[in-house]
Design a protein around this motif. Structure first.
Motif, PDB file in Angstrom:
ATOM      1  N   ALA B 141      -4.914  -8.585  -7.754  1.00  0.00           N
ATOM      2  CA  ALA B 141      -5.898  -9.107  -8.705  1.00  0.00           C
ATOM      3  C   ALA B 141      -6.842 -10.079  -7.990  1.00  0.00           C
ATOM      4  O   ALA B 141      -8.059 -10.014  -8.161  1.00  0.00           O
ATOM      5  N   ASN B 144      -8.947  -8.186  -5.576  1.00  0.00           N
ATOM      6  CA  ASN B 144      -9.716  -7.124  -6.230  1.00  0.00           C
ATOM      7  C   ASN B 144      -9.442  -5.738  -5.637  1.00  0.00           C
ATOM      8  O   ASN B 144     -10.355  -4.956  -5.380  1.00  0.00           O
ATOM      9  N   LYS B 145      -8.162  -5.445  -5.408  1.00  0.00           N
ATOM     10  CA  LYS B 145      -7.779  -4.129  -4.880  1.00  0.00           C
ATOM     11  C   LYS B 145      -7.179  -3.304  -6.005  1.00  0.00           C
ATOM     12  O   LYS B 145      -6.292  -3.785  -6.716  1.00  0.00           O
ATOM     13  N   ASN B 163      -6.434  -3.209 -11.961  1.00  0.00           N
ATOM     14  CA  ASN B 163      -7.549  -3.766 -11.160  1.00  0.00           C
ATOM     15  C   ASN B 163      -8.606  -2.737 -10.818  1.00  0.00           C
ATOM     16  O   ASN B 163      -9.187  -2.779  -9.736  1.00  0.00           O
ATOM     17  N   ASN B 174      -4.413  -5.680 -15.697  1.00  0.00           N
ATOM     18  CA  ASN B 174      -3.353  -5.585 -14.694  1.00  0.00           C
ATOM     19  C   ASN B 174      -1.984  -5.766 -15.331  1.00  0.00           C
ATOM     20  O   ASN B 174      -1.861  -5.834 -16.559  1.00  0.00           O
TER      21      ASN B 174
END
Lengths: 77, 374
Positions: B141, B144-145, B163, B174
């Motif tokens: 998170a 940002n993957k 995400n 998530n």
């Protein structure tokens, strides 16, 4: 008013069914209260609740023929 | 990296009109990290390597045991006792020598997660415990993957994508939107205790690989903000949408510094009302006092422990054998990771409220790691 409840994972062992119906329930808080009354062991498990295929995080009104799912987390891999 | 035009290896997927050479090139450029080379990781890794994902990372600190073989299909008898990640890397290289494979034979922690994850575009969660699941979720998170989640127990499994922004709704969720509060460690079950049918992680792990291929190549509709729950006995699929938590009760780390300071073991285990003991306190206690140490793992579970004396009673047998255990000393219970020992300690207190019993935090894995370091 009738609510259909789908039960997943180890919750179905506590409830002893994978599906049940409850009458005269107006919202998810009432549903939780009723479920904990009927099946006190449910209190031991943190599960997520989905109303008509959307998980909810606060009290949500329920209508006739709504479908509620009770889903426990799984950790296995 | 690019593939040769007349490479037959990928022919059957390149001829798919939605796929073609463009999608194949995207796969070859992609970097995927698979966390856990177990029931979910094995099938996912096999398909990703075969499909031509250009760079694959595998992290797993564990070794192969015979009870893995019914579902962890990349391993054979000869692999027992070997490191899973390295062993898988060798097998994948045999399937597809044209791709880069990196094995990490150590445990993912909040101390090493960032430096590892930044090297990859996409992460697949094939772990077997909640603490690592929350850890991976939070790291992905913050970085940002996209994270492809999968989990199994007995005959049921869940799969979903976290995400990843849904372009239509502009919503991104998530694991903390699915399960905002950590599970009660006394009521959660692992596959070691509750069992799992071997084909189930095969199905869920393969679905995770499918989502990875879709996200990388941009074909189809990824499972973002959705969970599919599969029941193998009923052969039913139930899917539902994840909605964002607007007012979280539990705080989650929002940046790297908060992530480094977040104790995931504590978050997922010691909130239970039973007494726990840290590795350091356990080391001190066992050298100072005569204590009774109990191993509640199954009899064939690794690692073997030779460093101190203990009684072996698998958790399932404990209710029947609890009366035979000497209770004049303090009791310390351990298992692999600290979950089953919590349940065992609860059983002890139910039977003998007056005794002193502790569960070893992090289990024998954490104990071994601690002793390897010191």
């Amino acid at each position: 008013m009738k609510i259909k409840i789908l039960v997943f994972g180890q919750l179905s062992e506590i409830i002893n069914a994978s599906e049940l119906a409850l009458l005269a329930i107006n919202n998810t808080d009432e549903l939780n209260k009723k479920l904990f009354e009927l099946y006190p062991k449910l209190n031991e498990i943190k599960f997520t609740m989905a109303v008509n295929k959307k998980n909810i995080h606060e009290n949500t009104p329920l209508n006739h023929e709504d479908v509620v799912a009770l889903l426990p987390p799984f950790s296995g891999g | 990296m690019s593939f040769t035009q007349n490479n037959d290896r990928y022919h059957r997927q390149i001829i798919l009109k939605e796929f073609g050479e463009t999608a194949q090139q995207k796969l070859l450029n992609a970097k995927v990290l698979v966390i856990g080379a177990g029931g979910l990781g094995c099938p996912a890794l096999q398909y990703l390597a075969a499909a031509g994902v250009g760079t694959i990372g595998i992290i797993d600190f564990d070794v192969v045991t015979i009870s893995n073989l019914h579902r962890q299909i990349l391993f054979s008898l000869n692999d027992i006792g070997k490191q899973k990640a390295t062993t898988v890397a060798i097998k994948l290289a045999e399937i597809n020598p044209e791709i880069q494979i990196q094995a990490y034979d150590f445990q993912l922690t909040n101390k090493n997660a960032f430096e590892l994850l930044v090297n990859y575009d996409l992460v697949i969660d094939g772990t077997d415990n909640f603490a690592t699941r929350y850890l991976i979720n939070d790291a992905c998170a913050i970085l940002n993957k996209p994270l492809i989640y999968g989990a199994v127990l007995r005959f049921e499994g869940q799969v979903g994508v976290f995400n990843l922004l849904d372009n239509e709704t502009q919503i991104m969720t998530n694991y903390r939107d699915l399960f905002p509060q950590p599970p009660n460690p006394l009521s959660t079950l692992s596959c070691n205790e509750a069992g799992v049918i071997g084909v189930l992680p095969g199905i869920i792990g393969t679905m995770q690989a499918t989502e990875a291929i879709k996200i990388i190549t941009g074909i189809g509709k990824p499972l973002c903000n959705k969970i599919i729950s599969y029941n193998a006995l009923q052969n039913t699929f139930y899917d539902f949408e994840i909605t964002p938590v607007l007012n979280p009760i539990e705080t989650s780390p929002q940046n790297e510094m908060e992530f480094l300071n977040f104790n995931y073991e504590w978050f997922c285990s010691s909130k239970a009302n039973v007494s726990s003991i840290s590795i350091i306190d356990f080391e001190e206690l066992r050298t100072k006092e005569k204590i009774t140490i109990i191993d509640v793992r199954e009899r064939n579970e690794l690692p073997l422990v030779n460093e101190f004396d203990f009684i072996s009673i698998p958790l399932n047998d404990l209710p029947n054998l609890i009366a035979s255990i000497p209770i004049e000393n303090k009791i310390v219970v351990f298992c692999k990771s600290g979950n089953r020992s919590l349940k065992a300690v609860k059983l002890f207190y139910e039977k003998y409220p007056q005794i002193t019993a502790f569960s070893l935090i992090g289990g024998i894995d954490a104990w071994q790691q601690f002793n390897n370091k010191t």
